[in-house]
Design a protein around this motif. Structure first.
Motif, PDB file in Angstrom:
ATOM      1  N   HIS A 127       0.809  -1.218   0.000  1.00 40.32           N
ATOM      2  CA  HIS A 127       0.000   0.000   0.000  1.00 40.32           C
ATOM      3  C   HIS A 127       0.846   1.274   0.000  1.00 40.32           C
ATOM      4  O   HIS A 127       0.644   2.166  -0.843  1.00 40.32           O
ATOM      5  N   MET A 170      -4.970  -2.454  -8.029  1.00 41.66           N
ATOM      6  CA  MET A 170      -4.490  -3.773  -7.654  1.00 41.66           C
ATOM      7  C   MET A 170      -3.062  -3.715  -7.137  1.00 41.66           C
ATOM      8  O   MET A 170      -2.658  -4.517  -6.283  1.00 41.66           O
ATOM      9  N   ILE A 173      -3.278  -2.687  -3.179  1.00 43.84           N
ATOM     10  CA  ILE A 173      -4.104  -3.379  -2.184  1.00 43.84           C
ATOM     11  C   ILE A 173      -3.452  -4.704  -1.813  1.00 43.84           C
ATOM     12  O   ILE A 173      -2.699  -5.290  -2.595  1.00 43.84           O
ATOM     13  N   ASP A 174      -3.746  -5.161  -0.623  1.00 47.17           N
ATOM     14  CA  ASP A 174      -3.145  -6.371  -0.100  1.00 47.17           C
ATOM     15  C   ASP A 174      -4.236  -7.311   0.413  1.00 47.17           C
ATOM     16  O   ASP A 174      -5.409  -6.956   0.472  1.00 47.17           O
ATOM     17  N   HIS A 199      -6.742  -8.063  -2.799  1.00 51.63           N
ATOM     18  CA  HIS A 199      -5.735  -8.237  -3.851  1.00 51.63           C
ATOM     19  C   HIS A 199      -5.905  -9.591  -4.553  1.00 51.63           C
ATOM     20  O   HIS A 199      -5.861  -9.668  -5.786  1.00 51.63           O
ATOM     21  N   ARG A 206      -6.710 -10.296  -8.489  1.00 53.45           N
ATOM     22  CA  ARG A 206      -5.854 -11.165  -9.305  1.00 53.45           C
ATOM     23  C   ARG A 206      -6.683 -12.252  -9.982  1.00 53.45           C
ATOM     24  O   ARG A 206      -6.463 -12.585 -11.151  1.00 53.45           O
ATOM     25  N   HIS A 232       2.430 -10.393  -4.740  1.00 52.04           N
ATOM     26  CA  HIS A 232       2.288  -9.476  -5.869  1.00 52.04           C
ATOM     27  C   HIS A 232       3.148  -9.885  -7.056  1.00 52.04           C
ATOM     28  O   HIS A 232       3.432  -9.061  -7.924  1.00 52.04           O
TER      29      HIS A 232
END
Length: 451
Positions: A79, A95, A98-99, A103, A107, A394
């Motif tokens: 973030h 995207m 965000i976690d 997220h 995805r 990520h």
């Protein structure tokens, strides 16, 4: 699993030696990965560096790669690193920024469009675009290699994923993304760059293109839905309200294909062409394979995915010139690693490609050696040894598609033309702008059109 008390009793990571005031800034700017490799060899898999007024905890080497892959999901967040970049375009919850579950949800939505199977379903279109671009250049004409590949790659991804060619907007895309990332993400440019008329104009045209793409998709019903269709469909669902609840968020997500290829696949194609031109014996093998896969018309998906000399050269290019040599994150909680503590809120660099340059994994690691990926050696299969697309939750969503696109673009180019480096004697320096690149320094000349 370390308890809170045990973590607090651990010492902080060792500090890399540096200069007063500037710390390690100069060494990191000169060659970041080489600097991190040296510190890893001297200090171990976790250490601290200082660059001017900032301090980073570095997690490096195979130990770190394995730790992040297995245990990192709740220990790092994106973030702080990415939020301001999305906000620059009105997309607060992009995207990238965000976690956790949101997220993963995003995805899952985007993954089908960015998959290798989806991209290679459009091989006729992708080859036609590359052929059209190559035919624009006459024998004897010179061009920046990065420009050549941006023309090909950005249109391929735009047409395949969003049914839109960048056209005259390519330079606006380049300016917008380069300045935006260098100001907000890498901090290599001062904030006043966002106020320059040239940037403001480019950004306006970039967002107008995104609006046009979204409006066109709303007005058109397609049998085969693409990335933008999927985004628009999801935006009507309550569970996506925070991520795709505004027009700005929808537009930003829909422009993803144009960002994806600009600094990733285009730069990797540039690096691969450079390595091939500097290794004539491997170049000759790649040309032979390229001609073979075009010998009966267009390549098939199976041919592009097959492990051959083109594939191995692509893999070695990614090892030496990774798309994401380090990943910047923030510690999401206190945790322990390799006998040291990391505190919540600390700036962290995950140095995922340090292992690419360790002789214990890759003998003579700075040599371009495509034999590393043979069945006999398989050096990249060692645990924690190969991570060219980042690491953790990520990890690059389109990694497989990027590999396939690199192979297809290079195969098409080698089949269609002969190129030579304009100044082969000059030593090219890789710079981060914002990702590793030769920039405009690597120029090639079309010496022959073959087909």
């Amino acid at each position: 699993m370390s308890t809170v008390t045990e973590i607090k009793q651990l010492s902080p990571p060792p500090l890399a030696p540096g200069w007063p005031v500037v710390g390690n800034a100069l060494a990191m700017q000169q060659d970041l990965v080489a600097f991190l490799v040296k510190q890893y060899q001297q200090l171990g898999p976790i250490f601290r560096v200082r660059a001017l007024n900032q301090e980073f905890v570095i997690l490096a080497g195979p130990e770190a790669n394995i730790f992040v892959t297995q245990q990192g999901a709740d220990k790092f967040r994106s973030h702080e690193v990415w939020d301001s970049f999305g906000c620059e375009f009105g997309a607060k919850n992009s995207m990238l920024a965000i976690d956790g579950p949101p997220h993963l949800q995003m995805r899952k939505l985007l993954k089908p469009a960015y998959s290798v199977g989806n991209l290679l379903a459009d091989i006729p279109l992708l080859v036609d675009i590359a052929q059209t671009v190559v035919k624009r250049f006459q024998v004897g004409e010179e061009v920046e290699a990065l420009t050549l590949f941006r023309l090909i790659v950005t249109e391929q991804l735009g047409r395949a994923l969003a049914n839109h060619a960048p056209g005259t907007n390519l330079q606006n895309i380049i300016t917008t993304i380069r300045v935006g990332l260098n100001v907000h993400m890498t901090k290599q440019m001062p904030a006043f760059m966002l106020k320059l008329p040239s940037y403001k104009r480019a950004k306006q045209h970039y967002l107008a293109m995104g609006k046009e793409i979204v409006e066109e998709h709303r007005a058109t019903e397609r049998d085969r839905k693409d990335l933008v269709d999927n985004i628009l469909e999801a935006s009507q669902k309550p569970e996506y309200h925070d991520i795709l609840g505004s027009e700005e968020q929808i537009i930003f997500a829909s422009l993803g294909p144009f960002v994806a290829g600009l600094d990733t696949v285009a730069n990797e194609c540039t690096f691969m062409l450079y390595e091939l031109l500097n290794h004539p014996e491997i170049l000759a093998q790649c040309i032979e394979v390229a001609d073979q896969i075009f010998s009966e018309g267009l390549p098939t998906q199976e041919q592009i995915r097959t492990r051959d000399v083109l594939h191995d050269a692509m893999m070695e290019t990614l090892r030496l010139h990774s798309i994401a040599p380090v990943v910047t994150r923030t510690a999401a909680k206190d945790f322990a690693f390799a006998g040291h503590s990391v505190k919540e809120g600390q700036n962290v660099m995950l140095a995922n490609t340090v292992s690419h340059f360790l002789p214990k994994f890759y003998p003579d690691p700075y040599t371009f050696d495509i034999g590393r990926y043979s069945e006999e050696r398989k050096e990249h299969k060692q645990r924690g040894a190969y991570n060219p697309f980042g690491i953790g939750t990520h990890l690059c969503l389109g990694a497989g598609a990027a590999e396939a696109q690199i192979v297809l673009v290079i195969a098409t180019l080698l089949h269609l033309a002969r190129l030579e480096q304009v100044s082969p004697q000059s030593k090219l320096r890789v710079k981060n702008d914002p990702t590793p690149t030769f920039g405009s320094a690597f120029r090639v000349r079309f010496s022959e059109h073959r087909h």
